[in-house]
Design a protein around this motif. Structure first.
Motif, PDB file in Angstrom:
ATOM      1  N   GLY A   1      60.816  63.592  40.450  1.00 32.24           N
ATOM      2  CA  GLY A   1      60.544  62.684  41.563  1.00 32.24           C
ATOM      3  C   GLY A   1      60.721  61.224  41.231  1.00 32.24           C
ATOM      4  N   ASP A   2      60.609  60.869  39.985  1.00 28.24           N
ATOM      5  CA  ASP A   2      60.847  59.468  39.619  1.00 28.24           C
ATOM      6  C   ASP A   2      62.223  59.376  38.966  1.00 28.24           C
ATOM      7  OD1 ASP A   2      60.375  56.692  38.859  1.00 28.24           O
ATOM      8  OD2 ASP A   2      58.251  57.156  39.158  1.00 28.24           O
TER       9      ASP A   2
ATOM     10  N   THR B   1      71.857  66.582  40.390  1.00 21.24           N
ATOM     11  CA  THR B   1      72.536  67.509  41.290  1.00 21.24           C
ATOM     12  C   THR B   1      73.789  66.838  41.826  1.00 21.24           C
ATOM     13  OG1 THR B   1      70.346  68.331  41.920  1.00 21.24           O
ATOM     14  CG2 THR B   1      72.179  68.960  43.316  1.00 21.24           C
TER      15      THR B   1
HETATM   16  P1  ADP Z   1      68.397  59.242  39.966  1.00 24.50           P
HETATM   17  O1  ADP Z   1      69.333  58.818  41.066  1.00 24.50           O
HETATM   18  O2  ADP Z   1      67.410  58.202  39.563  1.00 24.50           O
HETATM   19  O3  ADP Z   1      69.096  59.869  38.823  1.00 24.50           O
HETATM   20  P2  ADP Z   1      67.944  61.450  41.677  1.00 24.50           P
HETATM   21  O4  ADP Z   1      67.783  60.808  42.998  1.00 24.50           O
HETATM   22  O5  ADP Z   1      69.250  62.033  41.306  1.00 24.50           O
HETATM   23  O6  ADP Z   1      67.482  60.399  40.590  1.00 24.50           O
HETATM   24  O7  ADP Z   1      66.843  62.572  41.493  1.00 24.50           O
HETATM   25  C1  ADP Z   1      65.552  62.425  42.025  1.00 24.50           C
HETATM   26  C2  ADP Z   1      64.575  63.236  41.204  1.00 24.50           C
HETATM   27  O8  ADP Z   1      64.900  64.606  41.310  1.00 24.50           O
HETATM   28  C3  ADP Z   1      64.606  62.873  39.720  1.00 24.50           C
HETATM   29  O9  ADP Z   1      63.278  62.947  39.238  1.00 24.50           O
HETATM   30  C4  ADP Z   1      65.437  63.971  39.110  1.00 24.50           C
HETATM   31  O10 ADP Z   1      65.038  64.232  37.788  1.00 24.50           O
HETATM   32  C5  ADP Z   1      65.128  65.150  40.030  1.00 24.50           C
HETATM   33  N1  ADP Z   1      66.250  66.092  40.124  1.00 24.50           N
HETATM   34  C6  ADP Z   1      67.497  65.894  40.586  1.00 24.50           C
HETATM   35  N2  ADP Z   1      68.230  67.014  40.539  1.00 24.50           N
HETATM   36  C7  ADP Z   1      67.432  67.968  40.007  1.00 24.50           C
HETATM   37  C8  ADP Z   1      67.596  69.329  39.685  1.00 24.50           C
HETATM   38  N3  ADP Z   1      68.744  69.987  39.879  1.00 24.50           N
HETATM   39  N4  ADP Z   1      66.545  69.972  39.149  1.00 24.50           N
HETATM   40  C9  ADP Z   1      65.384  69.344  38.925  1.00 24.50           C
HETATM   41  N5  ADP Z   1      65.155  68.068  39.224  1.00 24.50           N
HETATM   42  C10 ADP Z   1      66.165  67.380  39.758  1.00 24.50           C
END
Ligand code: ADP
Ligand code: MG
Length: 333
Positions: free
Chosen positions: A32-33, A127
């Protein structure tokens, strides 16, 4: 219907961030962060592994997504097991062509079922859209100084492997089918299904790895083929290796599917077993049964580390040519 990136994370992956036997431990901030915050226990070292599965390379197109989720985590659990570590947290980098529930639901279920059994918690990831590729990074802990390495073996140490080997390669051959260079099923569909499961849902030897701390002088997990991986352990230890073909643990399912020559080839050169191969000094052999009981798996002595370098495979007491090499991404195989 396809889901947006954030809905997808919320629906399928945030729940896996709450799983785990020691889920409350060590994660002040998870999914989430911008990044996760993790707390390593006093006196422990962080042990880290990452592995990537690519469609068409590590799993067949059209493979059950539950198996893809399971294996993406299992291969990493196996690496942490080989280090004697306790797995705690993982990150998931998922690239997928389209965000559809028909893939995501069973994929997350496969990941979550195995993760839940091992008490590991998803703490973040990434993702993106693209060709199906799954990367899992797994973090664990090991008391400082107690990690198992490949390099601690000495000449005379007995070499063991857990479980049975060659099953996963035979299971993959069954999945492919004879038409695509694999194998036709045997007369026994139950044992064939067991072999397929050994490929699709391997059980990493996490408890055994931890039970071998302070006992095994060297350890490696068998991912690329037993002969290749055991030879890697021997070379890292500055030793050679003598393997006894007749000692290799072959499952009855493998023996009933294959000719003896084929079974030996799968056992020595087939990949994806995720068993542990480890070295035990002769004067510590009496402590092994307790470790195996704690690990919940059998192990078989398959040979010995030698002072002379190289791999010698003995059949009926006679040296035979080295088996074909195991998997190497840039050399085919
Ligand atoms: P950032 O843009 O800062 O990299 P994201 O918006 O991509 O963050 O992701 C938001 C949150 O969701 C982050 O805490 C990230 O670790 C988590 N996250 C993204 N994709 C996945 C996934 N496939 N599985 C678990 N957590 C995820
Ligand atoms: Mg960010």
């Amino acid at each position: 219907m396809s889901l947006g990136e954030f809905d997808l994370i919320d629906r399928y992956f945030r729940p896996l961030g709450r799983d785990g036997a020691h889920a409350a431990d060590g994660v002040p901030l998870g999914i989430g962060d911008d990044a996760a915050l993790l707390v390593v226990e006093p006196g422990c070292q962080l042990v880290a592994a990452i592995d990537t599965l690519v469609e068409g390379r590590h799993f067949l197109r059209g493979c059950d997504p539950r198996s893809i989720g399971h294996r993406a985590l299992a291969v990493n659990l196996s690496d942490i097991a080989a280090m004697g570590g306790r797995p705690d947290w993982y990150l998931l980098a998922l690239t997928l062509p389209e965000s559809v529930a028909s893939f995501l639901e069973p994929f997350a279920a496969g990941l979550g079922a195995l993760g839940g059994r091992h008490g590991v918690r998803l703490v973040g990831g990434d993702t993106t859209a693209g060709p199906l590729t799954v990367s899992v990074q797994l973090l664990g802990q090991v008391p400082a100084g107690l990690a198992l390495r490949r390099s601690g073996g000495r000449p005379g140490d007995r070499v063991f492997v857990s479980g049975t080997t060659g099953d996963a390669a035979a299971g993959l051959a069954l999945e492919r089918g004879a038409g695509a260079g694999g194998l036709d099923g045997s007369a026994d569909p139950v044992s064939d299904a067991w072999l397929r499961r050994r490929f699709l849902f391997p059980e990493p030897r996490v408890a055994l790895g931890q039970a071998l701390r302070g006992l095994a002088t060297a350890c490696i997990d068998v991912s690329d083929g037993l002969a290749t991986d055991a030879a890697k352990l021997a070379a890292s230890s500055g030793c050679g290796l003598r393997l006894e073909a007749a000692s290799l643990p072959l499952s009855s399912a493998l023996r009933s599917l294959c000719t003896p020559v084929q079974a030996l080839d799968f056992a020595l050169s087939g990949g994806d077993d995720y068993e542990l191969c480890f070295a035990i000094p002769p004067d510590c052999l009496d402590r092994l049964p307790a470790a195996l009981a704690a690990g919940g798996v059998e192990a078989t002595c398959i040979g010995e580390l030698t002072a002379a370098p190289g791999l010698v495979l003995l059949r009926d007491g006679h040296p035979t040519p080295a088996p074909r090499p195991g998997h190497d991404h840039f050399r085919g195989g």
